[in-house]
Design a protein around this motif. Structure first.
Motif, mmCIF file in Angstrom:
data_model
loop_
_atom_site.group_PDB
_atom_site.id
_atom_site.type_symbol
_atom_site.label_atom_id
_atom_site.label_comp_id
_atom_site.label_asym_id
_atom_site.label_seq_id
_atom_site.Cartn_x
_atom_site.Cartn_y
_atom_site.Cartn_z
ATOM 1 N N ALA A 185 0.837 -1.206 0.000
ATOM 2 C CA ALA A 185 0.000 0.000 0.000
ATOM 3 C C ALA A 185 0.864 1.244 0.000
ATOM 4 C CB ALA A 185 -0.916 -0.013 1.219
ATOM 5 N N GLY A 186 0.636 2.104 -0.986
ATOM 6 C CA GLY A 186 1.388 3.341 -1.097
ATOM 7 C C GLY A 186 0.732 4.473 -0.326
ATOM 8 N N PRO A 187 1.333 5.663 -0.350
ATOM 9 C CA PRO A 187 0.777 6.805 0.381
ATOM 10 C C PRO A 187 -0.518 7.292 -0.262
ATOM 11 C CG PRO A 187 2.637 7.483 -0.974
ATOM 12 C CD PRO A 187 2.589 5.990 -1.050
ATOM 13 N N LYS A 188 -1.336 7.965 0.529
ATOM 14 C CA LYS A 188 -2.635 8.429 0.028
ATOM 15 C C LYS A 188 -2.473 9.587 -0.951
ATOM 16 C CE LYS A 188 -7.163 10.162 1.433
ATOM 17 N NZ LYS A 188 -8.150 10.302 2.521
ATOM 18 N N ALA A 189 -1.705 10.587 -0.569
ATOM 19 C CA ALA A 189 -1.617 11.794 -1.392
ATOM 20 C C ALA A 189 -0.648 11.629 -2.557
ATOM 21 C CB ALA A 189 -1.199 12.982 -0.527
ATOM 22 N N ALA A 190 0.528 11.071 -2.304
ATOM 23 C CA ALA A 190 1.571 11.019 -3.331
ATOM 24 C C ALA A 190 1.606 9.702 -4.095
ATOM 25 C CB ALA A 190 2.928 11.267 -2.684
ATOM 26 N N GLY A 191 0.721 8.754 -3.773
ATOM 27 C CA GLY A 191 0.741 7.460 -4.435
ATOM 28 C C GLY A 191 0.068 7.474 -5.799
ATOM 29 N N TYR A 192 0.252 6.376 -6.515
ATOM 30 C CA TYR A 192 -0.418 6.188 -7.803
ATOM 31 C C TYR A 192 -1.684 5.371 -7.532
ATOM 32 C CZ TYR A 192 -1.494 3.866 -12.243
ATOM 33 O OH TYR A 192 -2.141 3.361 -13.353
ATOM 34 N N TRP A 193 -2.840 5.982 -7.756
ATOM 35 C CA TRP A 193 -4.112 5.331 -7.484
ATOM 36 C C TRP A 193 -4.705 4.748 -8.767
ATOM 37 C CZ3 TRP A 193 -6.591 4.392 -2.920
ATOM 38 C CH2 TRP A 193 -6.080 5.027 -1.775
ATOM 39 N N ARG A 194 -5.190 3.507 -8.649
ATOM 40 C CA ARG A 194 -5.929 2.890 -9.743
ATOM 41 C C ARG A 194 -6.705 1.694 -9.193
ATOM 42 N NH1 ARG A 194 -4.391 0.564 -14.540
ATOM 43 N NH2 ARG A 194 -5.985 -1.010 -14.121
ATOM 44 N N GLN A 195 -7.588 1.133 -10.002
ATOM 45 C CA GLN A 195 -8.332 -0.051 -9.586
ATOM 46 C C GLN A 195 -7.394 -1.255 -9.550
ATOM 47 O OE1 GLN A 195 -11.361 1.698 -8.535
ATOM 48 N NE2 GLN A 195 -12.087 -0.344 -9.027
ATOM 49 N N ASN A 273 -3.423 -9.571 3.990
ATOM 50 C CA ASN A 273 -2.943 -8.185 4.021
ATOM 51 C C ASN A 273 -4.124 -7.219 3.907
ATOM 52 O OD1 ASN A 273 -1.466 -5.858 3.881
ATOM 53 N ND2 ASN A 273 -0.205 -6.469 2.153
ATOM 54 N N ARG A 274 -4.158 -6.205 4.776
ATOM 55 C CA ARG A 274 -5.213 -5.184 4.714
ATOM 56 C C ARG A 274 -4.816 -4.139 3.667
ATOM 57 N NH1 ARG A 274 -4.863 -5.758 10.630
ATOM 58 N NH2 ARG A 274 -6.649 -6.971 11.364
ATOM 59 N N ARG A 275 -4.812 -4.560 2.442
ATOM 60 C CA ARG A 275 -4.264 -3.772 1.334
ATOM 61 C C ARG A 275 -5.113 -2.546 0.984
ATOM 62 N NH1 ARG A 275 -2.620 -0.929 -1.920
ATOM 63 N NH2 ARG A 275 -1.305 -1.287 -3.748
ATOM 64 N N TRP A 276 -6.413 -2.621 1.185
ATOM 65 C CA TRP A 276 -7.314 -1.584 0.688
ATOM 66 C C TRP A 276 -7.908 -0.724 1.806
ATOM 67 C CZ3 TRP A 276 -6.880 -6.503 -1.228
ATOM 68 C CH2 TRP A 276 -6.532 -6.629 -2.578
ATOM 69 N N LYS A 277 -7.175 -0.528 2.873
ATOM 70 C CA LYS A 277 -7.752 0.187 4.016
ATOM 71 C C LYS A 277 -7.735 1.703 3.836
ATOM 72 C CE LYS A 277 -3.382 -0.045 6.615
ATOM 73 N NZ LYS A 277 -2.737 -0.556 7.847
ATOM 74 N N LYS A 278 -6.941 2.220 2.896
ATOM 75 C CA LYS A 278 -6.874 3.667 2.689
ATOM 76 C C LYS A 278 -7.983 4.138 1.749
ATOM 77 C CE LYS A 278 -1.904 4.033 3.483
ATOM 78 N NZ LYS A 278 -0.594 4.384 2.912
ATOM 79 N N THR A 279 -8.492 5.334 2.018
ATOM 80 C CA THR A 279 -9.525 5.934 1.183
ATOM 81 C C THR A 279 -8.875 6.806 0.116
ATOM 82 O OG1 THR A 279 -11.009 5.986 3.088
ATOM 83 C CG2 THR A 279 -11.611 7.339 1.186
ATOM 84 N N PRO A 280 -9.283 6.659 -1.148
ATOM 85 C CA PRO A 280 -8.671 7.461 -2.213
ATOM 86 C C PRO A 280 -8.967 8.951 -2.041
ATOM 87 C CG PRO A 280 -9.941 5.627 -3.098
ATOM 88 C CD PRO A 280 -10.278 5.719 -1.650
ATOM 89 N N PRO A 281 -8.100 9.803 -2.558
ATOM 90 C CA PRO A 281 -8.383 11.245 -2.530
ATOM 91 C C PRO A 281 -9.509 11.577 -3.501
ATOM 92 C CG PRO A 281 -6.409 10.790 -3.818
ATOM 93 C CD PRO A 281 -6.806 9.492 -3.174
ATOM 94 N N GLU A 282 -10.096 12.736 -3.337
ATOM 95 C CA GLU A 282 -11.211 13.139 -4.197
ATOM 96 C C GLU A 282 -10.803 13.194 -5.665
ATOM 97 O OE1 GLU A 282 -14.401 13.576 -3.504
ATOM 98 O OE2 GLU A 282 -13.972 12.899 -1.466
ATOM 99 N N SER A 283 -9.546 13.512 -5.924
ATOM 100 C CA SER A 283 -9.077 13.605 -7.307
ATOM 101 C C SER A 283 -9.218 12.279 -8.043
ATOM 102 C CB SER A 283 -7.615 14.057 -7.336
ATOM 103 O OG SER A 283 -6.800 13.149 -6.605
ATOM 104 N N PHE A 284 -9.074 11.161 -7.312
ATOM 105 C CA PHE A 284 -9.214 9.845 -7.943
ATOM 106 C C PHE A 284 -10.630 9.641 -8.456
ATOM 107 C CE2 PHE A 284 -10.596 5.405 -7.517
ATOM 108 C CZ PHE A 284 -9.729 4.785 -8.393
ATOM 109 N N PHE A 285 -11.618 9.968 -7.626
ATOM 110 C CA PHE A 285 -13.008 9.790 -8.040
ATOM 111 C C PHE A 285 -13.361 10.728 -9.201
ATOM 112 C CE2 PHE A 285 -13.015 8.469 -3.527
ATOM 113 C CZ PHE A 285 -13.460 7.168 -3.700
ATOM 114 N N ALA A 286 -12.764 11.924 -9.206
ATOM 115 C CA ALA A 286 -13.007 12.854 -10.307
ATOM 116 C C ALA A 286 -12.446 12.298 -11.610
ATOM 117 C CB ALA A 286 -12.370 14.207 -9.993
#
Length: 306
Positions: A185-195, A273-286
């Motif tokens: 699991a990467g950081p919330k703000a600086a990570g690369y978010w995807r499905q 592993n609790r891999r998906w415990k972080k909530t994506p930033p609003e920019s991801f949903f946009a």
């Protein structure tokens, strides 16, 4: 604790697997270790499978987890040649090709599947090159040092994830493979978010940036369990210099390769592993909303202009 770990590690492998069978009964049936997490992860990852199919994967994954635990302990005392004998590399020529016969560095991306610890030692033995793993510091100082000692046993130089940039840049002329378990699991703000397995997940932006900045080839290592205590590894090219202008494309291809590997043998993946415990930033949903709108518009255009 160190004495207990030493005693467990000293057991012959056949005894270790017998102990792992007892461990499975305790972990899964008695203590129900993270069973809720595993079931939730599997239900998201494989919604098309029946509950009975997911239950079968669930039980098999706990059996593999217990075997893996004993194998990791054994890596502190097994001869390197024995671990190499238990891990076969299907196409090492892929790595040799992208590194000019191991004359330059490559980034090797893995996931928590199979036995990534044995891969490290086996690759060093069979390919005659240092394999330096990137690691995330564990919360337990004892376990952190234990794993560092195990991974550096045959000359590897583990690199902490918060220093990997300067370590790789400083040693860019070294002949080595840089191993990254990049599904952490990467950081919330600086990570690369995807499905990832049908849920938003953050990934560390390390492999892509280093590969692009230093023209390092990137390869995925898919580990498949052949039988208890034996694995095979298949290498797949992810990106070669010159890399895509958008470095995120490297991580996108990695995630696709990871999902394919997990779908092929899901029971050997680390589902606890609790891999998906972080909530994506609003920019991801946009971005997701924009991508959906573009896809729908393309679909309408194709219907109008077939």
């Amino acid at each position: 604790m160190k004495l207990l770990l030493g005693l467990l590690a000293a057991m012959p492998l056949r005894v270790s697997y017998a102990a792992a069978a007892v461990m499975y009964l305790l972990l899964y049936h008695l203590f129900r270790y993270r069973r809720g997490t595993v079931r939730d992860n599997l239900s998201w990852a494989f919604p098309q499978k029946s509950e009975a199919e997911r239950k079968q994967i669930e039980k098999a994954s706990y059996r593999h987890l217990c075997n893996l635990f004993m194998e990791i302990l054994s890596s502190t005392r097994l001869p390197q040649a024995e671990m190499a004998d238990r891990v076969s590399f299907t196409n090492p020529e892929v790595l040799a090709g992208v590194t000019n016969n191991f004359d330059k560095q490559a980034i090797v991306l893995l996931i928590h599947q199979g036995n990534w610890e044995w891969i490290l030692h086996a690759a060093m033995f069979k390919m005659g090159i240092s394999v330096d793993p990137v690691y995330k510091t564990l919360h337990s100082p004892l376990w952190n040092q234990y794993m560092l000692d195990a991974r550096s046993r045959f000359g590897a130089s583990p690199m902490p994830i918060d220093r990997v940039g300067r370590e790789v840049i400083g040693g860019r002329k070294r002949k080595r493979l840089i191993a990254m378990l990049a599904d952490q699991a990467g950081p919330k703000a600086a990570g690369y978010w995807r499905q990832f397995l049908n849920r938003p997940a953050s990934f560390y932006r390390g492999a892509d940036k280093l590969a692009q900045a230093l023209d390092i080839p990137v390869v995925f290592a898919k580990c498949r369990r052949v039988e208890t205590g034996r694995y095979e590894v298949l290498f797949e090219e992810i990106s070669l210099p010159p890399h895509p202008a958008d470095p995120q494309r490297i991580l996108e291809l990695y995630v696709l390769a990871a999902e394919a590997a997990i779908a092929e043998q899901p029971e050997t993946y680390l589902w606890t592993n609790r891999r998906w415990k972080k909530t994506p930033p609003e920019s991801f949903f946009a971005e997701q909303k924009t991508a959906t709108t573009v896809t729908e518009a393309d679909s309408v255009t194709r219907e109008i202009n077939p």
